[in-house]
Design a protein around this motif. Sequence first.
Motif, PDB file in Angstrom:
ATOM      1  N   GLY A 309       0.800  -1.219   0.000  1.00 26.31           N
ATOM      2  CA  GLY A 309       0.000   0.000   0.000  1.00 26.31           C
ATOM      3  C   GLY A 309       0.827   1.260   0.000  1.00 26.31           C
ATOM      4  O   GLY A 309       0.358   2.323  -0.439  1.00 26.31           O
ATOM      5  N   LEU A 310       2.075   1.191   0.488  1.00 30.45           N
ATOM      6  CA  LEU A 310       2.956   2.353   0.443  1.00 30.45           C
ATOM      7  C   LEU A 310       3.344   2.684  -0.990  1.00 30.45           C
ATOM      8  O   LEU A 310       3.534   3.855  -1.344  1.00 30.45           O
ATOM      9  N   VAL A 311       3.473   1.647  -1.805  1.00 22.55           N
ATOM     10  CA  VAL A 311       3.870   1.847  -3.203  1.00 22.55           C
ATOM     11  C   VAL A 311       2.686   2.321  -4.031  1.00 22.55           C
ATOM     12  O   VAL A 311       2.775   3.291  -4.783  1.00 22.55           O
ATOM     13  N   HIS A 312       1.548   1.617  -3.883  1.00 24.72           N
ATOM     14  CA  HIS A 312       0.339   2.003  -4.632  1.00 24.72           C
ATOM     15  C   HIS A 312      -0.858   1.298  -4.013  1.00 24.72           C
ATOM     16  O   HIS A 312      -0.770   0.123  -3.648  1.00 24.72           O
ATOM     17  N   THR A 313      -1.968   2.004  -3.904  1.00 20.46           N
ATOM     18  CA  THR A 313      -3.163   1.394  -3.313  1.00 20.46           C
ATOM     19  C   THR A 313      -3.634   0.185  -4.111  1.00 20.46           C
ATOM     20  O   THR A 313      -4.158  -0.776  -3.540  1.00 20.46           O
ATOM     21  N   ASP A 314      -3.442   0.197  -5.438  1.00 15.63           N
ATOM     22  CA  ASP A 314      -3.837  -0.944  -6.265  1.00 15.63           C
ATOM     23  C   ASP A 314      -3.022  -2.187  -5.919  1.00 15.63           C
ATOM     24  O   ASP A 314      -3.533  -3.318  -5.983  1.00 15.63           O
ATOM     25  N   PHE A 315      -1.745  -1.976  -5.562  1.00 19.32           N
ATOM     26  CA  PHE A 315      -0.891  -3.107  -5.196  1.00 19.32           C
ATOM     27  C   PHE A 315      -1.456  -3.814  -3.957  1.00 19.32           C
ATOM     28  O   PHE A 315      -1.373  -5.033  -3.832  1.00 19.32           O
ATOM     29  N   GLN A 316      -2.005  -3.017  -3.052  1.00 19.74           N
ATOM     30  CA  GLN A 316      -2.554  -3.584  -1.828  1.00 19.74           C
ATOM     31  C   GLN A 316      -3.928  -4.218  -2.072  1.00 19.74           C
ATOM     32  O   GLN A 316      -4.201  -5.330  -1.610  1.00 19.74           O
ATOM     33  N   LYS A 317      -4.767  -3.513  -2.822  1.00 15.21           N
ATOM     34  CA  LYS A 317      -6.121  -4.029  -3.085  1.00 15.21           C
ATOM     35  C   LYS A 317      -6.084  -5.367  -3.816  1.00 15.21           C
ATOM     36  O   LYS A 317      -6.845  -6.276  -3.509  1.00 15.21           O
ATOM     37  N   GLY A 318      -5.210  -5.475  -4.797  1.00 18.64           N
ATOM     38  CA  GLY A 318      -5.160  -6.695  -5.599  1.00 18.64           C
ATOM     39  C   GLY A 318      -3.986  -7.593  -5.283  1.00 18.64           C
ATOM     40  O   GLY A 318      -3.568  -8.403  -6.117  1.00 18.64           O
ATOM     41  N   PHE A 319      -3.464  -7.477  -4.068  1.00 18.50           N
ATOM     42  CA  PHE A 319      -2.257  -8.223  -3.675  1.00 18.50           C
ATOM     43  C   PHE A 319      -2.412  -9.726  -3.916  1.00 18.50           C
ATOM     44  O   PHE A 319      -3.397 -10.341  -3.503  1.00 18.50           O
ATOM     45  N   ILE A 320      -1.414 -10.309  -4.588  1.00 14.46           N
ATOM     46  CA  ILE A 320      -1.377 -11.761  -4.792  1.00 14.46           C
ATOM     47  C   ILE A 320      -0.185 -12.344  -4.027  1.00 14.46           C
ATOM     48  O   ILE A 320      -0.348 -13.144  -3.112  1.00 14.46           O
ATOM     49  N   LYS A 321       0.993 -11.952  -4.420  1.00 18.63           N
ATOM     50  CA  LYS A 321       2.224 -12.418  -3.796  1.00 18.63           C
ATOM     51  C   LYS A 321       3.287 -11.322  -3.881  1.00 18.63           C
ATOM     52  O   LYS A 321       3.138 -10.352  -4.628  1.00 18.63           O
ATOM     53  N   ALA A 322       4.365 -11.510  -3.147  1.00 14.72           N
ATOM     54  CA  ALA A 322       5.516 -10.610  -3.233  1.00 14.72           C
ATOM     55  C   ALA A 322       6.753 -11.437  -3.536  1.00 14.72           C
ATOM     56  O   ALA A 322       7.024 -12.421  -2.849  1.00 14.72           O
ATOM     57  N   GLU A 323       7.459 -11.054  -4.610  1.00 14.94           N
ATOM     58  CA  GLU A 323       8.750 -11.685  -4.901  1.00 14.94           C
ATOM     59  C   GLU A 323       9.811 -10.912  -4.125  1.00 14.94           C
ATOM     60  O   GLU A 323       9.957  -9.702  -4.315  1.00 14.94           O
ATOM     61  N   VAL A 324      10.553 -11.615  -3.276  1.00 13.75           N
ATOM     62  CA  VAL A 324      11.469 -10.942  -2.363  1.00 13.75           C
ATOM     63  C   VAL A 324      12.891 -11.483  -2.496  1.00 13.75           C
ATOM     64  O   VAL A 324      13.106 -12.698  -2.565  1.00 13.75           O
ATOM     65  N   ILE A 325      13.846 -10.555  -2.560  1.00 10.29           N
ATOM     66  CA  ILE A 325      15.265 -10.896  -2.498  1.00 10.29           C
ATOM     67  C   ILE A 325      15.890 -10.044  -1.402  1.00 10.29           C
ATOM     68  O   ILE A 325      15.703  -8.823  -1.378  1.00 10.29           O
ATOM     69  N   ALA A 326      16.614 -10.644  -0.490  1.00  6.39           N
ATOM     70  CA  ALA A 326      17.343  -9.882   0.529  1.00  6.39           C
ATOM     71  C   ALA A 326      18.480  -9.124  -0.149  1.00  6.39           C
ATOM     72  O   ALA A 326      19.103  -9.643  -1.079  1.00  6.39           O
ATOM     73  N   PHE A 327      18.739  -7.915   0.301  1.00 10.54           N
ATOM     74  CA  PHE A 327      19.793  -7.117  -0.332  1.00 10.54           C
ATOM     75  C   PHE A 327      21.132  -7.839  -0.328  1.00 10.54           C
ATOM     76  O   PHE A 327      21.854  -7.839  -1.328  1.00 10.54           O
ATOM     77  N   SER A 328      21.474  -8.464   0.778  1.00 13.66           N
ATOM     78  CA  SER A 328      22.767  -9.148   0.874  1.00 13.66           C
ATOM     79  C   SER A 328      22.890 -10.246  -0.177  1.00 13.66           C
ATOM     80  O   SER A 328      23.969 -10.464  -0.743  1.00 13.66           O
ATOM     81  N   ASP A 329      21.763 -10.934  -0.462  1.00 14.36           N
ATOM     82  CA  ASP A 329      21.784 -11.993  -1.472  1.00 14.36           C
ATOM     83  C   ASP A 329      21.957 -11.415  -2.879  1.00 14.36           C
ATOM     84  O   ASP A 329      22.708 -11.964  -3.698  1.00 14.36           O
ATOM     85  N   LEU A 330      21.273 -10.302  -3.160  1.00 17.06           N
ATOM     86  CA  LEU A 330      21.417  -9.676  -4.472  1.00 17.06           C
ATOM     87  C   LEU A 330      22.822  -9.118  -4.645  1.00 17.06           C
ATOM     88  O   LEU A 330      23.433  -9.242  -5.712  1.00 17.06           O
ATOM     89  N   ASP A 331      23.343  -8.511  -3.596  1.00 15.54           N
ATOM     90  CA  ASP A 331      24.684  -7.942  -3.646  1.00 15.54           C
ATOM     91  C   ASP A 331      25.711  -9.025  -3.968  1.00 15.54           C
ATOM     92  O   ASP A 331      26.606  -8.835  -4.791  1.00 15.54           O
ATOM     93  N   GLU A 332      25.545 -10.190  -3.353  1.00 14.86           N
ATOM     94  CA  GLU A 332      26.464 -11.301  -3.584  1.00 14.86           C
ATOM     95  C   GLU A 332      26.282 -11.898  -4.979  1.00 14.86           C
ATOM     96  O   GLU A 332      27.262 -12.219  -5.665  1.00 14.86           O
ATOM     97  N   ALA A 333      25.023 -12.015  -5.419  1.00 12.60           N
ATOM     98  CA  ALA A 333      24.742 -12.605  -6.734  1.00 12.60           C
ATOM     99  C   ALA A 333      25.189 -11.703  -7.868  1.00 12.60           C
ATOM    100  O   ALA A 333      25.670 -12.174  -8.907  1.00 12.60           O
ATOM    101  N   GLY A 334      25.015 -10.393  -7.693  1.00 12.43           N
ATOM    102  CA  GLY A 334      25.460  -9.441  -8.709  1.00 12.43           C
ATOM    103  C   GLY A 334      24.452  -9.158  -9.799  1.00 12.43           C
ATOM    104  O   GLY A 334      24.662  -8.268 -10.619  1.00 12.43           O
ATOM    105  N   SER A 335      23.339  -9.916  -9.833  1.00 13.08           N
ATOM    106  CA  SER A 335      22.284  -9.657 -10.815  1.00 13.08           C
ATOM    107  C   SER A 335      20.997 -10.313 -10.347  1.00 13.08           C
ATOM    108  O   SER A 335      21.021 -11.280  -9.559  1.00 13.08           O
ATOM    109  N   ILE A 336      19.877  -9.778 -10.828  1.00 15.86           N
ATOM    110  CA  ILE A 336      18.582 -10.350 -10.477  1.00 15.86           C
ATOM    111  C   ILE A 336      18.489 -11.784 -11.004  1.00 15.86           C
ATOM    112  O   ILE A 336      18.045 -12.699 -10.295  1.00 15.86           O
TER     113      ILE A 336
END
Length: 366
Positions: A309-336
């Motif tokens: 809901g902080l990003v957009h009210t539509d994101f909250q109203k129609g919420f399905i799932k959230a794809e999440v990556i921890a910053f430390s994991d992305l930093d180590e991987a170097g790419s999405i």
Amino acid sequence: MSLRAGIVGLPNVGKSTLLNALTDANALAANYPFATVDKNVGTVVVPDARLDRLAEIVSPPRVVPSTYEFIDIAGLVKGASRGEGLGNRFLAHIREVDAIIQVVRCFHDSDVPHVEGSVDALRDVEILATELLLADLEVVERRLPKISKKARLAVDKEIVREHALLERVKEALEKGIAVRNLDLNKNERAILQPFGLLTMKPVLYVANVSEDDLAGEDNHRVASLKEFTASEGSDIIMISAKVEEEIVSLEEDERAEYLEVFDLEATGLERLVKKTYETLSLRTFFTHNEKEARGWTFIAGMTAYECAGLVHTDFQKGFIKAEVIAFSDLDEAGSIGRAKETGKMRLEGKDYKVADGDIILFKFNV
């Protein structure tokens, strides 16, 4: 949701000068009461090296750091809870903020009169605290008679719980205890939230001192404030609003030299941002798409659903799932892509408690 910290205090304590220095908002600063009639707002950018690293990895055309607002609220005087001075407007504005930053005058200047006739830091803190307590007490006392009969009948369990909680809050306020210092669970906080109780908001004290105090001179007013804040479990930082106003006008290399003279590791802005984050239990999560990488400020403990809901009210109203990556994991991987390949991206539901540094892609359907 825009998080806001209200800068409050008695007249002539340096609130507007501090806001000018910290946010370059150019609020009117004058040495007479009520120079600030309407609230002045300054937006502060929160620097974060993790956002810089995310931008380096995903290469968006735009990078948007997280921000929050400092709001300079009209000076309070004794009797504000009864409408004295600009009391009603002051109280209305302070109800809108998430945290209170109380600027306390700890400097003597014969050219800047004190509304109470002398400089006394603890007295000033007590004046503001009393007015907020009285304002909250009025809110509670207005509500209790409206629900007392229903509570006695014990038909509506929600009303019974609310009545018992408000009686407890009333007793605390009458003893001079702020609501934030009560041991409240999540449900009790939810019951009280609609009332906008002023003493429920976290407080950070800013001791506004002279240039000499920053240079190492002892200040008995600051010492007494530190004892007081320690006793009530609040934080305090020492800032010279005048010095900060001078620092903000300097070039970066000159600024570093200036800070060195006063043996300061960071500017007042940097220290105040850090302390405000600690006081409000603020954290940051990140989003990115083909247009931008952005930081979002949230309160620790918020769920994926709430953060959507902080990003957009539509994101909250129609919420399905959230794809999440921890910053430390992305930093180590170097790419999405690499993070996905190594199983570092995970799907989370509505109740997932977002962690500081999470990079999130919200899946929704509206």
